[in-house]
Design a protein around this motif. Structure first.
Motif, PDB file in Angstrom:
ATOM      1  N   ILE A 164      -3.779   1.725 -17.829  1.00  0.00           N
ATOM      2  CA  ILE A 164      -3.080   2.312 -16.675  1.00  0.00           C
ATOM      3  C   ILE A 164      -2.678   1.231 -15.680  1.00  0.00           C
ATOM      4  CG2 ILE A 164      -3.396   3.805 -14.658  1.00  0.00           C
ATOM      5  CD1 ILE A 164      -5.203   5.569 -16.479  1.00  0.00           C
ATOM      6  N   THR A 165      -3.598   0.327 -15.396  1.00  0.00           N
ATOM      7  CA  THR A 165      -3.310  -0.740 -14.439  1.00  0.00           C
ATOM      8  C   THR A 165      -2.169  -1.619 -14.929  1.00  0.00           C
ATOM      9  OG1 THR A 165      -5.622  -0.759 -13.726  1.00  0.00           O
ATOM     10  CG2 THR A 165      -4.303  -2.672 -13.167  1.00  0.00           C
ATOM     11  N   LYS A 166      -2.191  -1.954 -16.200  1.00  0.00           N
ATOM     12  CA  LYS A 166      -1.133  -2.791 -16.781  1.00  0.00           C
ATOM     13  C   LYS A 166       0.221  -2.105 -16.656  1.00  0.00           C
ATOM     14  CE  LYS A 166       0.157  -5.170 -21.072  1.00  0.00           C
ATOM     15  NZ  LYS A 166      -0.242  -5.433 -22.491  1.00  0.00           N
ATOM     16  N   LEU A 169       1.380  -2.048 -12.899  1.00  0.00           N
ATOM     17  CA  LEU A 169       1.823  -3.373 -12.453  1.00  0.00           C
ATOM     18  C   LEU A 169       3.197  -3.711 -13.024  1.00  0.00           C
ATOM     19  CD1 LEU A 169      -1.492  -5.444 -12.688  1.00  0.00           C
ATOM     20  CD2 LEU A 169      -0.313  -4.673 -10.614  1.00  0.00           C
ATOM     21  N   SER A 170       3.447  -3.295 -14.264  1.00  0.00           N
ATOM     22  CA  SER A 170       4.739  -3.577 -14.885  1.00  0.00           C
ATOM     23  C   SER A 170       5.879  -2.797 -14.234  1.00  0.00           C
ATOM     24  CB  SER A 170       4.682  -3.250 -16.384  1.00  0.00           C
ATOM     25  OG  SER A 170       4.622  -1.845 -16.591  1.00  0.00           O
ATOM     26  N   MET A 171       5.544  -1.706 -13.540  1.00  0.00           N
ATOM     27  CA  MET A 171       6.567  -0.879 -12.906  1.00  0.00           C
ATOM     28  C   MET A 171       7.016  -1.442 -11.559  1.00  0.00           C
ATOM     29  SD  MET A 171       5.005   2.906 -13.742  1.00  0.00           S
ATOM     30  CE  MET A 171       6.432   3.787 -13.108  1.00  0.00           C
ATOM     31  N   MET A 172       6.208  -2.290 -10.958  1.00  0.00           N
ATOM     32  CA  MET A 172       6.522  -2.778  -9.609  1.00  0.00           C
ATOM     33  C   MET A 172       7.851  -3.523  -9.517  1.00  0.00           C
ATOM     34  SD  MET A 172       2.888  -3.882  -7.911  1.00  0.00           S
ATOM     35  CE  MET A 172       1.760  -2.612  -7.295  1.00  0.00           C
ATOM     36  N   PRO A 173       8.135  -4.469 -10.429  1.00  0.00           N
ATOM     37  CA  PRO A 173       9.430  -5.176 -10.329  1.00  0.00           C
ATOM     38  C   PRO A 173      10.622  -4.250 -10.560  1.00  0.00           C
ATOM     39  CG  PRO A 173       7.879  -6.377 -11.730  1.00  0.00           C
ATOM     40  CD  PRO A 173       7.293  -5.023 -11.511  1.00  0.00           C
ATOM     41  N   LYS A 174      10.420  -3.201 -11.352  1.00  0.00           N
ATOM     42  CA  LYS A 174      11.514  -2.287 -11.674  1.00  0.00           C
ATOM     43  C   LYS A 174      11.749  -1.266 -10.570  1.00  0.00           C
ATOM     44  CE  LYS A 174      10.078  -2.595 -16.527  1.00  0.00           C
ATOM     45  NZ  LYS A 174       9.500  -1.851 -17.670  1.00  0.00           N
ATOM     46  N   GLN A 181       3.590   3.556  -3.384  1.00  0.00           N
ATOM     47  CA  GLN A 181       3.043   4.633  -4.207  1.00  0.00           C
ATOM     48  C   GLN A 181       2.330   4.088  -5.439  1.00  0.00           C
ATOM     49  OE1 GLN A 181       4.800   7.786  -7.301  1.00  0.00           O
ATOM     50  NE2 GLN A 181       5.660   8.075  -5.263  1.00  0.00           N
ATOM     51  N   ILE A 182       2.949   3.118  -6.099  1.00  0.00           N
ATOM     52  CA  ILE A 182       2.341   2.526  -7.290  1.00  0.00           C
ATOM     53  C   ILE A 182       0.991   1.904  -6.942  1.00  0.00           C
ATOM     54  CG2 ILE A 182       2.587   0.711  -9.028  1.00  0.00           C
ATOM     55  CD1 ILE A 182       5.646   1.192  -8.854  1.00  0.00           C
ATOM     56  N   THR A 183       0.935   1.258  -5.796  1.00  0.00           N
ATOM     57  CA  THR A 183      -0.323   0.650  -5.345  1.00  0.00           C
ATOM     58  C   THR A 183      -1.399   1.706  -5.151  1.00  0.00           C
ATOM     59  OG1 THR A 183       0.869  -1.153  -4.239  1.00  0.00           O
ATOM     60  CG2 THR A 183      -1.399  -0.745  -3.536  1.00  0.00           C
ATOM     61  N   GLN A 184      -1.032   2.832  -4.547  1.00  0.00           N
ATOM     62  CA  GLN A 184      -2.013   3.909  -4.338  1.00  0.00           C
ATOM     63  C   GLN A 184      -2.489   4.490  -5.665  1.00  0.00           C
ATOM     64  OE1 GLN A 184      -3.547   4.688  -1.539  1.00  0.00           O
ATOM     65  NE2 GLN A 184      -2.351   3.103  -0.497  1.00  0.00           N
TER      66      GLN A 184
END
Length: 219
Positions: A164-166, A169-174, A181-184
């Protein structure tokens, strides 16, 4: 009622208080995850408000356990039972704190459209709650096989946490617009993983209760 019978009655009461603490914590986690999935701010607020009840019960358990030690001066397995109860109360209360943390993340995410369907998080969460339930049953039955099973479930939670973490994290640049939200959501995964760790702590303390030795079930 003899002195021994009274002491046994008090030990049983201590166990009942622990099981109630576990039940309230499980309810808090279930409500917190439902609040996250439904993006229900009101339900998340209720989880936070109800945490006072859990904190109060943990304090009562601690006070009662210390009173038993002072009054009865227990030795051997009876003393271990009380010490384990104290440690378990701390672990369960911290699990409840993680339910509160999930509720707080839900509030921070708010009603914004979720960046992805939440499927893995509920699955991981369900396994961590199974670990909580099984750890309480293993304690009440002094079941070492069940305690060992809990550490095996923890491996599955850790594996899901990594996946899940991987992905997050991969969604952040996109999706830079959704980094908050991704951080939460990553925090929520961490809270679930820590909940499972506390269940493993309980399992290790069950080995200490029965065997009188400390075991690292994650070794």
């Amino acid at each position: 009622m003899t002195v021994r019978e009274r002491f046994q009655y008090d030990l049983n009461k201590l166990t009942e208080m622990l099981l109630e603490l576990g039940r309230l914590t499980e309810q808090a986690h279930e409500s917190a995850m439902t609040a996250l999935l439904d993006q229900d701010i009101d339900k998340a607020l209720v989880v936070i408000e109800n945490d006072n009840r859990i904190d109060k019960l943990e304090e009562e358990i601690n006070d009662f356990a210390i009173l038993l030690i002072a009054k009865q001066a227990p030795v051997a397995v009876d003393l271990r039972r009380i010490i384990v109860a104290l440690k378990m109360a701390t672990d369960i209360e911290r699990m409840a704190d993680h339910a509160v943390n999930i509720a707080k993340s839900t509030i921070r995410i708010g009603t914004d459209k979720l960046i992805k369907p939440l499927e893995d998080l509920p699955r991981m969460h369900s396994q961590s709650l199974e670990m909580l339930r099984e750890s309480l049953r293993a304690y009440s039955e002094e079941d070492l096989l069940l305690a060992k099973k809990i550490s095996e479930l923890d491996d599955k939670v850790d594996e899901l946490y990594g996946e899940i973490t991987k992905e997050l994290l991969s969604m952040m640049p996109k999706h830079p617009e959704a980094i908050a939200q991704i951080t939460q959501l990553a925090f929520v995964a961490r809270y679930i993983e820590r909940t499972a760790d506390h269940a493993t702590n309980i399992a290790e303390n069950i080995f200490y209760l029965v065997k009188g030795q400390h075991y690292d079930l994650n070794a």
